[in-house]
Design an enzyme around this catalytic site. Structure first.
Site, PDB file in Angstrom:
ATOM      1  N   THR A  42       0.846  -1.192   0.000  1.00 42.31           N
ATOM      2  CA  THR A  42       0.000   0.000   0.000  1.00 42.31           C
ATOM      3  C   THR A  42       0.880   1.240   0.000  1.00 42.31           C
ATOM      4  O   THR A  42       0.657   2.191  -0.758  1.00 42.31           O
ATOM      5  CB  THR A  42      -0.871   0.007   1.284  1.00 42.31           C
ATOM      6  OG1 THR A  42      -1.627  -1.194   1.326  1.00 42.31           O
ATOM      7  CG2 THR A  42      -1.789   1.210   1.335  1.00 42.31           C
ATOM      8  N   THR A 144       0.251  -8.930   5.219  1.00 37.06           N
ATOM      9  CA  THR A 144      -0.677  -8.671   4.116  1.00 37.06           C
ATOM     10  C   THR A 144      -1.365  -7.313   4.201  1.00 37.06           C
ATOM     11  O   THR A 144      -2.183  -6.981   3.339  1.00 37.06           O
ATOM     12  CB  THR A 144      -1.733  -9.788   4.029  1.00 37.06           C
ATOM     13  OG1 THR A 144      -2.266  -9.995   5.339  1.00 37.06           O
ATOM     14  CG2 THR A 144      -1.137 -11.081   3.528  1.00 37.06           C
ATOM     15  N   GLY A 183      -9.795  11.780   9.548  1.00 31.29           N
ATOM     16  CA  GLY A 183      -8.492  11.257   9.979  1.00 31.29           C
ATOM     17  C   GLY A 183      -7.390  11.798   9.078  1.00 31.29           C
ATOM     18  O   GLY A 183      -7.649  12.585   8.163  1.00 31.29           O
ATOM     19  N   GLU A 204     -17.115  14.528   9.876  1.00 31.29           N
ATOM     20  CA  GLU A 204     -16.484  13.653  10.878  1.00 31.29           C
ATOM     21  C   GLU A 204     -17.500  13.321  11.971  1.00 31.29           C
ATOM     22  O   GLU A 204     -18.216  14.184  12.461  1.00 31.29           O
ATOM     23  CB  GLU A 204     -15.242  14.359  11.449  1.00 31.29           C
ATOM     24  CG  GLU A 204     -14.667  13.792  12.724  1.00 31.29           C
ATOM     25  CD  GLU A 204     -14.215  12.331  12.645  1.00 31.29           C
ATOM     26  OE1 GLU A 204     -13.533  11.960  11.682  1.00 31.29           O
ATOM     27  OE2 GLU A 204     -14.584  11.560  13.573  1.00 31.29           O
ATOM     28  N   HIS A 446      21.049  28.233  15.075  1.00 35.04           N
ATOM     29  CA  HIS A 446      20.211  29.417  14.820  1.00 35.04           C
ATOM     30  C   HIS A 446      20.476  29.916  13.408  1.00 35.04           C
ATOM     31  O   HIS A 446      21.634  29.967  12.999  1.00 35.04           O
ATOM     32  CB  HIS A 446      20.545  30.508  15.838  1.00 35.04           C
ATOM     33  CG  HIS A 446      19.798  31.774  15.567  1.00 35.04           C
ATOM     34  ND1 HIS A 446      18.463  31.922  15.907  1.00 35.04           N
ATOM     35  CD2 HIS A 446      20.185  32.928  14.967  1.00 35.04           C
ATOM     36  CE1 HIS A 446      18.063  33.123  15.533  1.00 35.04           C
ATOM     37  NE2 HIS A 446      19.081  33.759  14.957  1.00 35.04           N
TER      38      HIS A 446
HETATM   39  P1  FAD Z   1       0.828  -3.092   3.056  1.00 33.38           P
HETATM   40  O1  FAD Z   1       1.691  -1.964   2.704  1.00 33.38           O
HETATM   41  O2  FAD Z   1      -0.640  -2.910   2.951  1.00 33.38           O
HETATM   42  O3  FAD Z   1       1.276  -4.295   2.118  1.00 33.38           O
HETATM   43  C1  FAD Z   1       0.612  -5.521   2.132  1.00 33.38           C
HETATM   44  C2  FAD Z   1       0.802  -6.218   0.797  1.00 33.38           C
HETATM   45  O4  FAD Z   1       0.308  -7.541   0.937  1.00 33.38           O
HETATM   46  C3  FAD Z   1       0.011  -5.597  -0.339  1.00 33.38           C
HETATM   47  O5  FAD Z   1       0.870  -5.227  -1.387  1.00 33.38           O
HETATM   48  C4  FAD Z   1      -0.955  -6.697  -0.799  1.00 33.38           C
HETATM   49  O6  FAD Z   1      -1.071  -6.750  -2.188  1.00 33.38           O
HETATM   50  C5  FAD Z   1      -0.252  -7.946  -0.281  1.00 33.38           C
HETATM   51  N1  FAD Z   1      -1.202  -9.045  -0.031  1.00 33.38           N
HETATM   52  C6  FAD Z   1      -2.349  -9.022   0.673  1.00 33.38           C
HETATM   53  N2  FAD Z   1      -2.923 -10.240   0.703  1.00 33.38           N
HETATM   54  C7  FAD Z   1      -2.110 -11.049  -0.022  1.00 33.38           C
HETATM   55  C8  FAD Z   1      -2.160 -12.424  -0.355  1.00 33.38           C
HETATM   56  N3  FAD Z   1      -3.128 -13.226   0.051  1.00 33.38           N
HETATM   57  N4  FAD Z   1      -1.170 -12.914  -1.132  1.00 33.38           N
HETATM   58  C9  FAD Z   1      -0.161 -12.131  -1.570  1.00 33.38           C
HETATM   59  N5  FAD Z   1      -0.064 -10.829  -1.269  1.00 33.38           N
HETATM   60  C10 FAD Z   1      -1.020 -10.300  -0.499  1.00 33.38           C
HETATM   61  N6  FAD Z   1       1.801   5.389   6.721  1.00 33.38           N
HETATM   62  C11 FAD Z   1       2.824   6.155   7.160  1.00 33.38           C
HETATM   63  O7  FAD Z   1       3.580   5.726   8.039  1.00 33.38           O
HETATM   64  N7  FAD Z   1       3.051   7.400   6.630  1.00 33.38           N
HETATM   65  C12 FAD Z   1       2.263   7.935   5.681  1.00 33.38           C
HETATM   66  O8  FAD Z   1       2.501   9.050   5.223  1.00 33.38           O
HETATM   67  C13 FAD Z   1       1.171   7.156   5.201  1.00 33.38           C
HETATM   68  N8  FAD Z   1       0.357   7.636   4.243  1.00 33.38           N
HETATM   69  C14 FAD Z   1      -0.667   6.858   3.778  1.00 33.38           C
HETATM   70  C15 FAD Z   1      -1.488   7.380   2.797  1.00 33.38           C
HETATM   71  C16 FAD Z   1      -2.533   6.623   2.293  1.00 33.38           C
HETATM   72  C17 FAD Z   1      -3.409   7.207   1.217  1.00 33.38           C
HETATM   73  C18 FAD Z   1      -2.744   5.299   2.788  1.00 33.38           C
HETATM   74  C19 FAD Z   1      -3.847   4.452   2.241  1.00 33.38           C
HETATM   75  C20 FAD Z   1      -1.925   4.777   3.775  1.00 33.38           C
HETATM   76  C21 FAD Z   1      -0.885   5.551   4.277  1.00 33.38           C
HETATM   77  N9  FAD Z   1      -0.047   5.069   5.293  1.00 33.38           N
HETATM   78  C22 FAD Z   1       0.975   5.857   5.760  1.00 33.38           C
HETATM   79  C23 FAD Z   1      -0.239   3.742   5.892  1.00 33.38           C
HETATM   80  C24 FAD Z   1       0.765   2.735   5.325  1.00 33.38           C
HETATM   81  O9  FAD Z   1       0.614   2.694   3.929  1.00 33.38           O
HETATM   82  C25 FAD Z   1       0.535   1.371   5.942  1.00 33.38           C
HETATM   83  O10 FAD Z   1       0.571   1.465   7.344  1.00 33.38           O
HETATM   84  C26 FAD Z   1       1.621   0.406   5.492  1.00 33.38           C
HETATM   85  O11 FAD Z   1       1.642   0.270   4.088  1.00 33.38           O
HETATM   86  C27 FAD Z   1       1.418  -0.975   6.128  1.00 33.38           C
HETATM   87  O12 FAD Z   1       2.419  -1.820   5.692  1.00 33.38           O
HETATM   88  P2  FAD Z   1       2.216  -3.398   5.619  1.00 33.38           P
HETATM   89  O13 FAD Z   1       3.522  -3.938   5.145  1.00 33.38           O
HETATM   90  O14 FAD Z   1       1.667  -3.894   6.875  1.00 33.38           O
HETATM   91  O15 FAD Z   1       1.081  -3.641   4.513  1.00 33.38           O
END
Ligand code: FAD
Length: 467
Positions: A42, A144, A183, A204, A446
């Site tokens: 994501t 995931t 949020g 909100e 500064h």
């Molecule tokens: P993810 O990044 O969600 O990755 C999970 C991956 O698993 C995905 O690519 C998905 O395709 C894959 N997957 C899922 N199920 C399966 C399966 N069964 N088989 C194979 N692959 C699978 N966080 C910040 O810290 N700073 C920010 O500025 C920020 N901005 C954001 C802005 C937006 C618009 C959004 C939506 C989120 C933002 N976030 C931000 C949150 C951040 O993106 C998430 O907290 C972070 O990506 C979580 O990481 P993760 O590795 O847990 O999962």
């Protein structure tokens, strides 16, 4: 014979890819699987990176149009949204390629496929051509992530009713944009489209925006965003939406009075939180348990109820932040290797990348009151900071909360330009259990905005110099 690995990581977001790299550094033979067709999850594809690209580009657009007071006259500033979106896409591409490079460098096998855990050491993969294969791994880390949540009765079509993913790729600047949910994701995307010319309204449920923030920051934040032209309807819930030829009619109910109202808008952005991705990931009979909220249940060392299966990132409880997922990725790789992996959950900064930025680490005043911890408050406004004054970036303040008894810093909250970068100093101080006196002793260059941190530290003892 099926392929066999020491570790299979499902998901290549910041939790998964960082876990894969750390595990490979520790000598494990690692496979990282993602169904997206691009690594980075994501965060890189539809989250942190594209939103920050659009926040940056829209801010440059807005500043360019409003730079006459600095003696910069730019005539006929115009927006080419298509090019701005290409700029964003190039940024994503560069970051995604960076992960491909890191996988190669660390000899990590990357596979694009949908994964389903079929036993404690076997994963079924559905490849893009719909063929299936089974791989084996001694350990499996589930990373995931999460997906946008909707609310009952509102169907996201990514056309007129969009999630954050749709809002990162609108083809034209909507005249009106209504955001359900105040949020950080809604406020960041609201800022983007407001700067590009939309009339933005945020609805909100609670009576304050960015509810996790320290209350004082939240109300200052709301005032600043209002001044920038964003409208807020607080203490209200969206009951339903109705599409029509001009867009969408949004039906709203005031939470306390139950009074109904409605508004007409071109686009609706549903930004009401995110839900963990567990659907189809494993068979219930496997014994991996979920919490009441649908997150994968783990112990404090990320172990699920199934031996050899671990979970990290957005799919488990805790703040849904990329850097939290990354820290857990490193910790779980180290734990799997028998090392003492650890995440300090008390010191996870959070940042809203609006203008000004809002950044926090540690406890808020509300947290401290709730826990009956006596504390001191030190505050310093950017209005009294030389650099902020000369740069006309005077919105906001630094607020430091420290223990009444020991002076140890318990929380730092900043609203102001570059707050997201400055909060790192506070996190370092807190990691070393510094007192506000320690912070006040440190010589800050500064003129910098970070001098406001030193002044706020001095103020916990009534000794601010420039106030
Ligand atoms: P993810 O990044 O969600 O990755 C999970 C991956 O698993 C995905 O690519 C998905 O395709 C894959 N997957 C899922 N199920 C399966 C399966 N069964 N088989 C194979 N692959 C699978 N966080 C910040 O810290 N700073 C920010 O500025 C920020 N901005 C954001 C802005 C937006 C618009 C959004 C939506 C989120 C933002 N976030 C931000 C949150 C951040 O993106 C998430 O907290 C972070 O990506 C979580 O990481 P993760 O590795 O847990 O999962």
């Amino acid at each position: 014979m099926s392929e066999r690995y020491d570790l299979a990581v499902i998901g290549s977001g910041p939790g998964g890819y960082v876990c894969a790299i750390r595990a490979a550094q520790l000598g494990l033979n690692v496979v990282c699987i993602d169904k997206r067709g691009a690594h980075g999850g994501t965060c890189l594809n539809v989250g942190c990176i594209p939103s920050k690209a659009l926040l940056h580009a829209s801010e440059v657009f807005h500043e360019t149009k409003n730079s006459a007071s600095m003696g910069i006259n730019v005539e006929n500033v115009s927006l080419n949204l298509k090019d701005m979106m290409s700029y964003k896409d190039e940024g994503i591409d560069g970051n995604v390629k960076g992960i491909d490079f890191l996988f190669k460098k660390n000899k990590i096998t990357g596979i694009f496929a949908e994964a389903k855990i079929i036993s404690s050491n076997q994963i079924n993969l559905t490849l893009p051509d719909q063929t299936e294969k089974i791989i084996e791994a001694t350990n499996i880390v589930v990373a995931t992530g999460s997906s946008s949540a909707s609310i009952p009765g509102i169907e996201i079509d990514e056309d007129t009713i969009v999630s954050s993913t749709g809002a990162l790729s609108l083809q034209k600047v909507p005249e009106t944009l209504t955001i359900i949910g105040g949020g950080y994701i809604g406020l960041e995307l609201g800022s983007v489209w407001s700067r590009l010319g939309s009339n933005v309204t945020v609805i909100e449920y609670l009576d304050r925006i960015a509810p996790g923030l320290d209350g004082e920051l939240s109300s200052q934040f709301e005032k600043i965003l209002k001044k920038q032209g964003i409208n807020f309807i607080l203490g209200s819930k969206v009951k339903s939406t109705q599409k029509n030829s001009e867009g969408v009619e949004v039906h709203i109910e005031n939470v306390s009075s139950s009074e109904s109202s409605s508004l007409q808008t071109e686009i609706v952005l549903v930004s009401t939180g995110r839900i963990p991705n567990t659907k189809g990931l494993f068979d219930d009979s496997l014994g991996i348990k979920l919490t009441d909220k649908g997150f994968i249940k783990t112990d404090k060392n990320y172990r699920t109820d199934v031996e050899g299966v671990w979970a990290i990132g957005d799919v488990i409880e805790g703040p849904m932040l990329a850097h939290k997922a990354e820290e857990e990725g490193v910790a779980v790789a180290e734990l799997i290797k028998g090392k003492p992996g650890h995440v300090n959950y008390g010191i996870i900064p959070s940042v809203v990348y609006t203008n000004p930025e809002v950044a926090s680490v540690g406890m808020t005043e509300e947290d401290l009151k709730g826990k009956s911890i006596s504390y001191k408050v030190g505050k310093f406004p950017f209005l009294a900071n030389g650099r902020a004054k000369v740069n006309k970036m005077t919105d906001g303040f630094v607020k430091i909360l420290s223990s009444e008894e020991s002076d140890q810093i318990l929380g730092v909250h900043i609203i102001g330009a570059q707050a997201g970068t400055m909060i790192a100093e506070a996190a370092v101080a807190m990691e070393f259990e510094a007192t506000s006196e320690d912070l006040a002793h440190i010589c800050h260059a500064h003129p910098t905005l970070s001098e406001a941190i030193k002044e706020a530290a001095l103020d916990t003892d009534g000794r601010a110099l420039h106030m």
